[in-house]
Each structure stands twice: as structure tokens, then as C-alpha cells.
Write an enzyme that holds these catalytic residues in place. Sequence first.
Site, PDB file in Angstrom:
ATOM      1  N   VAL A 110      40.371   8.633  29.171  1.00 23.64           N
ATOM      2  CA  VAL A 110      39.216   8.140  28.367  1.00 23.64           C
ATOM      3  C   VAL A 110      40.078   8.022  27.057  1.00 23.64           C
ATOM      4  O   VAL A 110      39.855   6.768  26.074  1.00 23.64           O
ATOM      5  CB  VAL A 110      38.128   9.269  28.015  1.00 23.64           C
ATOM      6  CG1 VAL A 110      37.162   8.560  27.059  1.00 23.64           C
ATOM      7  CG2 VAL A 110      37.679   9.639  29.294  1.00 23.64           C
ATOM      8  N   PRO A 161      48.238  18.331  25.878  1.00 23.66           N
ATOM      9  CA  PRO A 161      49.439  18.823  26.437  1.00 23.66           C
ATOM     10  C   PRO A 161      50.045  17.792  27.092  1.00 23.66           C
ATOM     11  O   PRO A 161      51.628  17.811  27.536  1.00 23.66           O
ATOM     12  CB  PRO A 161      49.030  19.968  27.406  1.00 23.66           C
ATOM     13  CG  PRO A 161      47.571  19.936  27.241  1.00 23.66           C
ATOM     14  CD  PRO A 161      46.946  18.944  26.392  1.00 23.66           C
ATOM     15  N   PRO A 220      45.086 -28.199  34.282  1.00 23.89           N
ATOM     16  CA  PRO A 220      45.667 -29.201  35.186  1.00 23.89           C
ATOM     17  C   PRO A 220      44.562 -30.209  35.883  1.00 23.89           C
ATOM     18  O   PRO A 220      44.780 -31.115  36.333  1.00 23.89           O
ATOM     19  CB  PRO A 220      46.313 -28.531  36.215  1.00 23.89           C
ATOM     20  CG  PRO A 220      45.559 -26.947  36.323  1.00 23.89           C
ATOM     21  CD  PRO A 220      45.330 -26.964  34.848  1.00 23.89           C
ATOM     22  N   ASP A 230      41.766 -37.203  27.357  1.00 26.05           N
ATOM     23  CA  ASP A 230      42.726 -37.842  27.880  1.00 26.05           C
ATOM     24  C   ASP A 230      42.145 -38.147  29.317  1.00 26.05           C
ATOM     25  O   ASP A 230      41.381 -37.323  29.849  1.00 26.05           O
ATOM     26  CB  ASP A 230      43.960 -37.257  28.040  1.00 26.05           C
ATOM     27  CG  ASP A 230      44.977 -37.540  26.900  1.00 26.05           C
ATOM     28  OD1 ASP A 230      44.707 -38.453  26.556  1.00 26.05           O
ATOM     29  OD2 ASP A 230      45.945 -36.783  26.848  1.00 26.05           O
ATOM     30  N   LYS A 264      41.235 -45.406  27.179  1.00 26.25           N
ATOM     31  CA  LYS A 264      40.963 -46.722  27.295  1.00 26.25           C
ATOM     32  C   LYS A 264      40.881 -47.250  25.634  1.00 26.25           C
ATOM     33  O   LYS A 264      39.845 -47.992  25.357  1.00 26.25           O
ATOM     34  CB  LYS A 264      39.619 -47.019  27.988  1.00 26.25           C
ATOM     35  CG  LYS A 264      39.573 -46.554  29.475  1.00 26.25           C
ATOM     36  CD  LYS A 264      38.331 -47.070  29.948  1.00 26.25           C
ATOM     37  CE  LYS A 264      38.152 -46.652  31.401  1.00 26.25           C
ATOM     38  NZ  LYS A 264      36.869 -46.357  31.946  1.00 26.25           N
ATOM     39  N   GLY A 288      45.290 -32.960  29.152  1.00 24.01           N
ATOM     40  CA  GLY A 288      45.769 -32.700  30.277  1.00 24.01           C
ATOM     41  C   GLY A 288      46.892 -31.368  30.090  1.00 24.01           C
ATOM     42  O   GLY A 288      47.559 -31.620  29.281  1.00 24.01           O
ATOM     43  N   THR A 303      50.013 -25.347  31.691  1.00 23.78           N
ATOM     44  CA  THR A 303      50.457 -26.803  31.867  1.00 23.78           C
ATOM     45  C   THR A 303      50.572 -26.967  33.476  1.00 23.78           C
ATOM     46  O   THR A 303      50.795 -26.124  34.283  1.00 23.78           O
ATOM     47  CB  THR A 303      51.736 -26.719  31.229  1.00 23.78           C
ATOM     48  OG1 THR A 303      52.427 -28.003  31.835  1.00 23.78           O
ATOM     49  CG2 THR A 303      52.827 -25.518  32.057  1.00 23.78           C
ATOM     50  N   GLY A 327      46.940 -31.994  41.556  1.00 28.10           N
ATOM     51  CA  GLY A 327      46.730 -30.293  41.718  1.00 28.10           C
ATOM     52  C   GLY A 327      45.576 -29.905  40.875  1.00 28.10           C
ATOM     53  O   GLY A 327      44.922 -30.454  39.962  1.00 28.10           O
TER      54      GLY A 327
HETATM   55  C1  LIG Z   1      51.929 -37.126  30.395  1.00 28.73           C
HETATM   56  S1  LIG Z   1      52.279 -35.926  31.461  1.00 28.73           S
HETATM   57  C2  LIG Z   1      51.279 -34.726  30.840  1.00 28.73           C
HETATM   58  C3  LIG Z   1      51.482 -33.014  31.205  1.00 28.73           C
HETATM   59  C4  LIG Z   1      50.742 -32.118  30.446  1.00 28.73           C
HETATM   60  N1  LIG Z   1      50.694 -32.032  29.130  1.00 28.73           N
HETATM   61  C5  LIG Z   1      50.799 -30.846  31.156  1.00 28.73           C
HETATM   62  O1  LIG Z   1      51.086 -29.959  30.294  1.00 28.73           O
HETATM   63  O2  LIG Z   1      50.560 -30.786  32.237  1.00 28.73           O
HETATM   64  C6  LIG Z   1      51.383 -36.415  32.831  1.00 28.73           C
HETATM   65  C7  LIG Z   1      52.001 -35.696  34.146  1.00 28.73           C
HETATM   66  O3  LIG Z   1      51.859 -34.440  34.396  1.00 28.73           O
HETATM   67  C8  LIG Z   1      51.634 -34.134  35.781  1.00 28.73           C
HETATM   68  N2  LIG Z   1      50.091 -33.742  35.986  1.00 28.73           N
HETATM   69  C9  LIG Z   1      48.932 -33.675  35.174  1.00 28.73           C
HETATM   70  N3  LIG Z   1      48.074 -33.118  35.927  1.00 28.73           N
HETATM   71  C10 LIG Z   1      48.529 -33.084  36.962  1.00 28.73           C
HETATM   72  C11 LIG Z   1      47.725 -32.710  38.258  1.00 28.73           C
HETATM   73  N4  LIG Z   1      46.537 -32.192  38.213  1.00 28.73           N
HETATM   74  N5  LIG Z   1      48.372 -32.754  39.443  1.00 28.73           N
HETATM   75  C12 LIG Z   1      49.859 -33.177  39.534  1.00 28.73           C
HETATM   76  N6  LIG Z   1      50.412 -33.560  38.575  1.00 28.73           N
HETATM   77  C13 LIG Z   1      49.729 -33.674  37.183  1.00 28.73           C
HETATM   78  C14 LIG Z   1      51.803 -35.499  36.446  1.00 28.73           C
HETATM   79  O4  LIG Z   1      53.259 -35.538  36.519  1.00 28.73           O
HETATM   80  C15 LIG Z   1      51.521 -36.505  35.397  1.00 28.73           C
HETATM   81  O5  LIG Z   1      52.378 -37.685  35.602  1.00 28.73           O
END
Ligand SMILES: C[S@@+](CC[C@H](N)C(=O)[O-])C[C@H]1O[C@@H](n2cnc3c(N)ncnc32)[C@H](O)[C@@H]1O
Length: 430
Positions: free
Chosen positions: A32, A52, A187, A210, A232, A263, A293, A376
Site C-alpha cells: 500500500v 522495518p 502506423p 496525411d 491533395k 503518420g 513510428t 503494417g
Molecule cells: C514519409 S515516411 C513517414 C514515416 C513516418 N513519419 C513514421 O515515423 O512512420 C513514409 C514511409 O513510412 C513507411 N510506412 C509508414 N506507414 C507504414 C505502414 N503502415 N506500413 C508499412 N510502412 C509504412 C513506409 O516506408 C513509407 O514509405
Amino acid sequence: MSDGVTAPAPDPYLAGLRLAGRRVVVVGGGAVAQRRVPGLLAAGADVTVVAPRLTPTLEPHATTGTITWHERTYADGDLDGAWYVLALTDDAAVNARVVAHAEARRVFCVRADDGARGTAVTPATGRQGAVSVAVLGGGDPRRAVAVRDGVVEAMREGRLDTLPRRPPRVQGATVALPGVAVVGGGPGDADLITVRGRRLLAHADVVVVDRLAPQGLLAELAPHVEVVDAAKLPRGRFMAQEAINACLVEHALAGRFVVRLKGGDPYVFGRGSEEVEACVRAGVPVTVVPGVTSAISVPGLAGIPLTHRGVAHEAVVVSGHLAPDDPGSLVDWPGLARLRGTLVLLMAVDRLPQIAEILLAHGRDPQTPAAVVQDGSLPTERVVTGTLAGIAGAATAAGVRPPAIVVVGGVVALRERLLPSSAPATAPGV
Ligand SMILES: C[S@@+](CC[C@H](N)C(=O)[O-])C[C@H]1O[C@@H](n2cnc3c(N)ncnc32)[C@H](O)[C@@H]1O
């Protein structure tokens, strides 16, 4: 009362104690105490523990002097000078004595084994940013914890608005702006953004997003939130970053709170630093929220740890967006070929044949396990495995497309042990 009916005890009065620099005595050094001491230290209390023994987690606090430890049982006089006391031993008689001594000194005292007999109770507490919550469960601690969790979760997800209500600070003639948050979204799976990122997103007026950011989060935004698709943006490929920078600044200067949703992590091949710099230059308040990342998480989700004891003591994250012989490339490919650890290649799908070739030419073993992970964390994720010598051909044959991460190194072979039920798309030779 003369008829023998006892009135229920009144509810405790909830208050926040300012304990900074004030002596707090904790009697007991067990589980606790281990849960209470961090909160007391976070409040700046001058904590003395009388016990103790201490738990292994508490002991370093004593050896480093973060707490004062009296290595013995409780003794009269231990409460001298205390502002607050916690009786946390597993001996009811000792706890009762501590409470009595505290009461005689008019010091509030929590009693762990029998809360109702203490003169103070510890609420279930939680925090979100600058907001703290404390819940008493009417004698039912589990209820208090459940309510606390619900409130904290609602605050984290933005369902409960915790934005400051005070009028905006005025600096000279200008009102401080809500500014920009550059948020790493992870991711792609909406669940892999950080708690802070999600909370800020819930307060956004404008979201500049993005292509690789978690698109699933956009559905949660309120209808009034303006979503700008940064993939875009007009003005062409090479102007795009400038256009994004300008867009962030313009919206923030118009008084809107902008979330730049990216991302992965904003500072890993994410150009987040350029966006932050643009905001700083324009005098716009800006904050960065790190993200998970893809360089680490995408291999990890596919069953590939970047390091493993006895296999890899290094992991290098490399951009493969330029061919190895491109004069603009900053990558030391021959140097990377000499490494024995893990290579993680981002943006490398198009250049994979040349990259594999240069690594082999400078000495990396052709049989080194390699994998390509596309999409991924998303439902469309797929993994192609092979050797360094064969991975480019295998990826082409499988029709791998960006976004994908290439991993080269012995750790790739661990996948079969870590994801035994998966059926990897495997190139010939592995
Ligand atoms: C411009 S970089 C950006 C990386 C990002 N800032 C990061 O920390 O993940 C883009 C690259 O990240 C990788 N990437 C990002 N998301 C991903 C995913 N879901 N699956 C596989 N590769 C991914 C790929 O190699 C992609 O071409």
C-alpha cells in the site's frame, strides 16, 4: 440518540492538500505504501517512511534520499512535525495507535486496514493534463476506481471537454492563439495514436491530415471540424510542403486550433520539423506530439523485433527514397553493408533491387533474412519474407506496393517463433 439508532457517518469533505515541502509520515513500507508514496512525492511532500522493511520498488527512494526511511517499527514521536499521516501497516493495533497519535496532534490520518476509523480517506485519483479528479465511492473503493477510470477515459478521448475556460491570455496587444499541434498518428491503426494525440484531435478546429495518418480517426471528428487533405494540396509535388506549412500558419493565425495529423512519428522522415519551424517563424504557438513510428511498430506487429539478445545489438533506420547512386543520397550504403545488426528501410520499395545489390556488393551475407511489410497495422497488411539476395524479386513477384517497410537482419527469422500461427508469404530459399 436514546433509541439505539445510530446515524450514518457524514460523508468526508473532499479537499486537495498542498504538501510541497511539508512533512508526511507513512507508517508501513509494503504494497500500500508503494502505491501511495509516488503520489506524495509528485505533490512535493517531504516523505518519511517508518517501517522495518521496504518493498524493492520503495528501497531505491531511500538509498537515493528521495524519502527518509526509519528502518524500524513505529515509535512515539514519529509524527512530530507531520502535516499528514498514513497508517499503512498490516498490524491493526499499530495502525490504531498511529491514528490516535495523529488525532491527538490534530493531524489528519489515513488508515489502510479500516478506512472508516481514519480521519482522512484516500480517493481514487486520476489526471488528464492540468485536470485532476478524485472519487470517493461511498466506502466502496472498487466503485470509486471504476468511476475514476470512466471519467479519465472520457477526458482522454475528448468526450469530456477539459479545455481551459479562463479567457485567453493577452500578451501586449495580441491574444495568444490556440496554435498548431503536430501529432504523430502511428502506423495507421486508429488505436495506435497516443492518448495525448487523440485528446488534442478531439479539440481541433482544423485537421490537416496525411495519407499515411490513421484515416479511421477522421470519422470521430465533430461535423464542424474542417479536414484538409494534405495529400491533395494544390500547387504540385514540390510546393506541397510549403503549401502545408502555409495552411497550418494561416488557420492558426485566424484563431483556429490546428492539428497536423501525420503518420508514424513527425520527426522520423516526416518533415515535422519543417512544419514546426514554419510555425515558429510565423510566431504561431506549436507543440509536437511524438507518435509510434512505423519503423519500429510495423516490423513489431509483423512479429519482427528490431533487436534480440544475441542476434542484433543495433538497428539502423534508413530512407531508401533515393537510389544508392543518386548524388543527393546522404546514406553510406557501403558502411551499412558492413553492419551485422538490423537495417530498417523506409520508402524503399521502388529502389529495393539497387539497395540489395549495393549491400551485397559491399559484403552483407546474401543469406541474411529479409522481409517486406506492406500496410503494417491495417487490415490489408501483408508480409513477404526471403533472403537479402532474393527479397527484391520476391517483393516484385508479390506485387508489394508502398507503404512498406523492409527489414534486413537475423531478427527477421524470429518471426516464426514469435508468430507461430501466421502463414507468411515466403519467398523461395527461406
Ligand atoms: C514519409 S515516411 C513517414 C514515416 C513516418 N513519419 C513514421 O515515423 O512512420 C513514409 C514511409 O513510412 C513507411 N510506412 C509508414 N506507414 C507504414 C505502414 N503502415 N506500413 C508499412 N510502412 C509504412 C513506409 O516506408 C513509407 O514509405
